[in-house]
Design an enzyme around this catalytic site. Structure first.
Site, PDB file in Angstrom:
ATOM      1  N   HIS A 307      38.237  46.254  29.228  1.00  0.00           N
ATOM      2  CA  HIS A 307      39.258  47.093  28.613  1.00  0.00           C
ATOM      3  C   HIS A 307      38.575  48.296  27.978  1.00  0.00           C
ATOM      4  CE1 HIS A 307      42.716  48.346  26.225  1.00  0.00           C
ATOM      5  NE2 HIS A 307      43.423  47.597  27.033  1.00  0.00           N
ATOM      6  N   ASP A 364      46.338  41.413  31.606  1.00  0.00           N
ATOM      7  CA  ASP A 364      46.759  41.195  33.003  1.00  0.00           C
ATOM      8  C   ASP A 364      46.183  39.931  33.603  1.00  0.00           C
ATOM      9  OD1 ASP A 364      46.398  44.594  32.962  1.00  0.00           O
ATOM     10  OD2 ASP A 364      48.286  43.628  33.469  1.00  0.00           O
TER      11      ASP A 364
HETATM   12  C1  SDX Z   1      45.514  47.645  31.149  1.00  0.00           C
HETATM   13  O1  SDX Z   1      44.420  51.261  28.040  1.00  0.00           O
HETATM   14  C2  SDX Z   1      45.186  50.265  27.858  1.00  0.00           C
HETATM   15  O2  SDX Z   1      45.600  49.954  26.767  1.00  0.00           O
HETATM   16  C3  SDX Z   1      45.547  49.518  29.114  1.00  0.00           C
HETATM   17  C4  SDX Z   1      46.385  48.265  28.916  1.00  0.00           C
HETATM   18  C5  SDX Z   1      47.740  48.605  28.315  1.00  0.00           C
HETATM   19  O3  SDX Z   1      48.326  47.718  27.676  1.00  0.00           O
HETATM   20  O4  SDX Z   1      48.235  49.714  28.575  1.00  0.00           O
HETATM   21  O5  SDX Z   1      45.730  47.351  28.069  1.00  0.00           O
HETATM   22  C6  SDX Z   1      46.667  47.592  30.241  1.00  0.00           C
HETATM   23  O6  SDX Z   1      45.408  48.567  31.918  1.00  0.00           O
HETATM   24  C7  SDX Z   1      44.458  46.576  31.029  1.00  0.00           C
HETATM   25  C8  SDX Z   1      43.269  46.825  32.008  1.00  0.00           C
HETATM   26  C9  SDX Z   1      43.699  46.316  33.382  1.00  0.00           C
HETATM   27  N1  SDX Z   1      42.625  46.731  34.376  1.00  0.00           N
HETATM   28  C10 SDX Z   1      41.842  45.795  34.904  1.00  0.00           C
HETATM   29  O7  SDX Z   1      41.825  44.616  34.575  1.00  0.00           O
HETATM   30  C11 SDX Z   1      40.932  46.353  36.004  1.00  0.00           C
HETATM   31  C12 SDX Z   1      39.520  45.820  35.819  1.00  0.00           C
HETATM   32  N2  SDX Z   1      38.949  46.450  34.611  1.00  0.00           N
HETATM   33  C13 SDX Z   1      38.177  47.628  34.766  1.00  0.00           C
HETATM   34  O8  SDX Z   1      38.338  48.397  35.862  1.00  0.00           O
HETATM   35  C14 SDX Z   1      37.794  48.312  33.467  1.00  0.00           C
HETATM   36  O9  SDX Z   1      37.391  47.349  32.612  1.00  0.00           O
HETATM   37  C15 SDX Z   1      38.815  49.200  32.799  1.00  0.00           C
HETATM   38  C16 SDX Z   1      39.355  50.222  33.739  1.00  0.00           C
HETATM   39  C17 SDX Z   1      39.938  48.381  32.251  1.00  0.00           C
HETATM   40  C18 SDX Z   1      38.130  49.917  31.635  1.00  0.00           C
HETATM   41  O10 SDX Z   1      37.232  50.788  32.200  1.00  0.00           O
HETATM   42  P1  SDX Z   1      36.252  51.650  31.276  1.00  0.00           P
HETATM   43  O11 SDX Z   1      36.563  51.540  29.832  1.00  0.00           O
HETATM   44  O12 SDX Z   1      36.188  53.000  31.872  1.00  0.00           O
HETATM   45  O13 SDX Z   1      34.912  50.847  31.417  1.00  0.00           O
HETATM   46  P2  SDX Z   1      33.724  51.288  32.314  1.00  0.00           P
HETATM   47  O14 SDX Z   1      34.253  51.537  33.688  1.00  0.00           O
HETATM   48  O15 SDX Z   1      33.024  52.378  31.608  1.00  0.00           O
HETATM   49  O16 SDX Z   1      32.853  49.959  32.351  1.00  0.00           O
HETATM   50  C19 SDX Z   1      31.789  49.794  31.461  1.00  0.00           C
HETATM   51  C20 SDX Z   1      30.831  48.864  32.212  1.00  0.00           C
HETATM   52  C21 SDX Z   1      30.457  49.399  33.588  1.00  0.00           C
HETATM   53  O17 SDX Z   1      29.191  48.830  33.905  1.00  0.00           O
HETATM   54  P3  SDX Z   1      27.849  49.746  33.672  1.00  0.00           P
HETATM   55  O18 SDX Z   1      28.106  51.073  34.357  1.00  0.00           O
HETATM   56  O19 SDX Z   1      27.717  49.853  32.165  1.00  0.00           O
HETATM   57  O20 SDX Z   1      26.760  48.944  34.314  1.00  0.00           O
HETATM   58  O21 SDX Z   1      31.475  47.606  32.439  1.00  0.00           O
HETATM   59  C22 SDX Z   1      31.601  47.399  33.835  1.00  0.00           C
HETATM   60  C23 SDX Z   1      31.463  48.759  34.505  1.00  0.00           C
HETATM   61  O22 SDX Z   1      30.978  48.617  35.824  1.00  0.00           O
HETATM   62  N3  SDX Z   1      32.923  46.833  34.059  1.00  0.00           N
HETATM   63  C24 SDX Z   1      33.205  45.829  34.886  1.00  0.00           C
HETATM   64  C25 SDX Z   1      34.580  45.585  34.739  1.00  0.00           C
HETATM   65  N4  SDX Z   1      35.094  46.434  33.842  1.00  0.00           N
HETATM   66  C26 SDX Z   1      34.076  47.212  33.434  1.00  0.00           C
HETATM   67  N5  SDX Z   1      32.424  45.130  35.756  1.00  0.00           N
HETATM   68  C27 SDX Z   1      33.034  44.158  36.459  1.00  0.00           C
HETATM   69  N6  SDX Z   1      34.362  43.841  36.370  1.00  0.00           N
HETATM   70  C28 SDX Z   1      35.149  44.531  35.520  1.00  0.00           C
HETATM   71  N7  SDX Z   1      36.442  44.244  35.426  1.00  0.00           N
END
Ligand code: SDX
Length: 430
Positions: A307, A364
């Site tokens: 998140h 989710d």
């Molecule tokens: C919702 O914003 C809100 O409030 C949203 C929400 C709402 O109520 O409106 O809460 C609803 O959208 C919840 C999120 C649902 N999405 C998912 O579950 C999709 C999977 N999650 C990710 O794609 C991700 O965690 C996000 C999009 C939710 C957040 O992305 P960020 O904050 O941009 O995080 P990031 O991409 O900068 O990740 C930081 C690190 C990275 O690794 P490094 O580059 O540091 O090595 O964490 C890793 C990412 O690769 N990472 C994950 C991951 N999420 C982040 N690695 C594996 N699986 C994941 N799910």
């Protein structure tokens, strides 16, 4: 305004920028005069460090896993409110009296029908159309059929648009489902509660009596409440961005629906079930998929994990997990996907990769399993998220229009990194 300032030195220039302090002690540097004072702007990909507005609606603390609607903890709201009461609180800022709540509910019930002409829109869609595409298109069409409530500057038109939006979204959602399975549309029943009414529009058929299961009504009410608002998330920011041009509420919400559809946002609930089903089909080979998610050269991610704000357990996921467990037990359902989800959570949360990045299950992760138990088809999961998030979108749209200092159109700047000026080359010379 705190009276505090921060000094910024840019070469020979030193400027002071004000520090603002929020209700919970959050501190921000206000930079609205930065460009005028220094010629500089800031750059923040994905706005991870940038606030777009002040807001009185929802407070979330990602470090502590706190979520409050208008100051009330989500745990209390979830336990003691119903969805229409929560919608009233988010939109108008106070818990309603019994009389206010009944008037609000009546204002919604009185507008739950669609213009009969709108049914032809559904007929034009192919049966395999994704319900989120239908929802966005038909909500957008409300700007055609509800032309007497388009002006957000007119208080009466603004309030009627809010009632119409809340009243017609469940009907449009249910009609999109009926259209996809070739069943007749079921009209709303004003004697029913918001959630009872939605379930009967989804699952009733003209040839039989339909009584929504009270467990499913309770679970749906809870899920809609937990999704009702979440600060400046992607879809809410979209509603604010589009609404800031002074376009009507229906068009602003239609844009928000499109943003929510993305798999990184609201589409994650459908993507999460797809992911769990794929792992189950691959002999529950969890390790393979966790390794994929950890591979920096692979953009595979565990849907339902991580998140932007919560770097602790999403408080909504905690509540949903318990309800999920209870429903499965009560309905003596063995669901291999739920077992797998729990196992995936345990394995992921003990893995250094997820621990270091503070990646926890989000809202989710379990919601899709509850929707499955209720009988909601997978393609409708994000539609349910939109139904829940609607009061939040409306609350932010209304707050923006009622902002004391007036509303400004949202128009971010950029850092240009393209070609410097160059000489045009005629086609014959390319
Ligand atoms: C919702 O914003 C809100 O409030 C949203 C929400 C709402 O109520 O409106 O809460 C609803 O959208 C919840 C999120 C649902 N999405 C998912 O579950 C999709 C999977 N999650 C990710 O794609 C991700 O965690 C996000 C999009 C939710 C957040 O992305 P960020 O904050 O941009 O995080 P990031 O991409 O900068 O990740 C930081 C690190 C990275 O690794 P490094 O580059 O540091 O090595 O964490 C890793 C990412 O690769 N990472 C994950 C991951 N999420 C982040 N690695 C594996 N699986 C994941 N799910």
């Amino acid at each position: 305004m705190s009276g505090e300032t921060v000094k910024l030195q840019l070469g020979g220039l030193e400027v002071e920028l004000p520090i603002l302090v929020g209700t919970e002690g959050e501190r921000v540097i206000e930079i609205d005069k930065l460009r005028a004072m220094t010629g500089y702007i800031t750059l923040d990909d994905g706005y991870a460090n940038t606030g777009s507005t002040t807001s009185e609606i929802t407070y979330l603390d990602g470090e502590k896993g706190i979520l409050r609607y208008r100051g009330y903890p989500i745990e209390e709201i979830a336990e003691r409110c119903d969805f229409t009461e929560t919608a009233y609180l988010l939109i108008y800022g106070e818990l309603p009296t019994a009389e206010e709540l009944e008037t609000f509910r009546k204002s919604i019930r009185a507008r739950s029908l669609l213009h009969e002409g709108m049914k032809t829109i559904f007929a034009g869609f192919p049966p395999d159309a994704h319900p989120m595409a239908i929802l966005s298109a038909v909500v957008g069409a409300l700007a055609i059929y509800c032309r007497d409530s388009l002006d957000p500057a007119d208080p009466r038109q603004r309030e009627v648009a809010i009632f119409r939006m809340l009243a017609k979204m469940p009907t449009i959602a249910a009609f999109s489902y009926k259209q996809s399975i070739g069943q007749p549309f079921i009209y709303s029943q004003n004697k029913l509660s918001y959630c009872q009414n939605f379930l009967q529009m989804m699952f009733a058929v003209p040839s039989e009596r339909y009584e929504p299961d009270p467990d499913f009504v309770h679970a749906l009410n809870l899920l809609l409440i937990l999704h009702a608002d979440h600060g400046q998330n992607c879809s809410t920011s979209t509603v604010r961005m589009v609404g800031s041009s002074t376009v009507n509420l229906f068009s602003s919400v239609s844009a928000g629906i499109c943003a929510l559809w993305g798999a990184l946002h609201g589409g994650a609930n459908e993507a999460c079930i797809n992911m769990l089903e794929a792992i189950h089909a691959d002999n529950d080979n969890l390790g393979k998929y966790i390794d994929l998610a950890k591979d920096p050269n692979d953009d595979y991610r565990l849907m339902g994990f991580g998140h932007r704000v919560y770097k602790n357990y999403d408080p909504r996921a905690k509540i949903i997990k318990e309800v999920c467990h209870g429903l499965l037990e009560k309905h003596s359902r063995e669901d291999p996907i739920f077992e797998l989800a729990q196992e995936l959570e345990e394995v992921a949360l003990s893995d250094p990769y997820f621990i270091e990045r503070r990646l926890y299950p989000n809202v989710d992760f379990y919601s899709g399993i509850i929707y499955k138990i209720i009988g909601i088809p997978k393609q409708m999961f994000t539609v349910l998220f939109a139904l829940g998030r609607l009061p939040g979108w409306i609350a932010h749209w209304r707050e923006m229009h009622l902002a004391p200092g007036g509303m400004r159109i949202h128009r971010p700047r950029q850092l240009y990194t393209g070609s410097a000026q160059r000489k045009f080359v005629p086609l014959i010379k390319r």
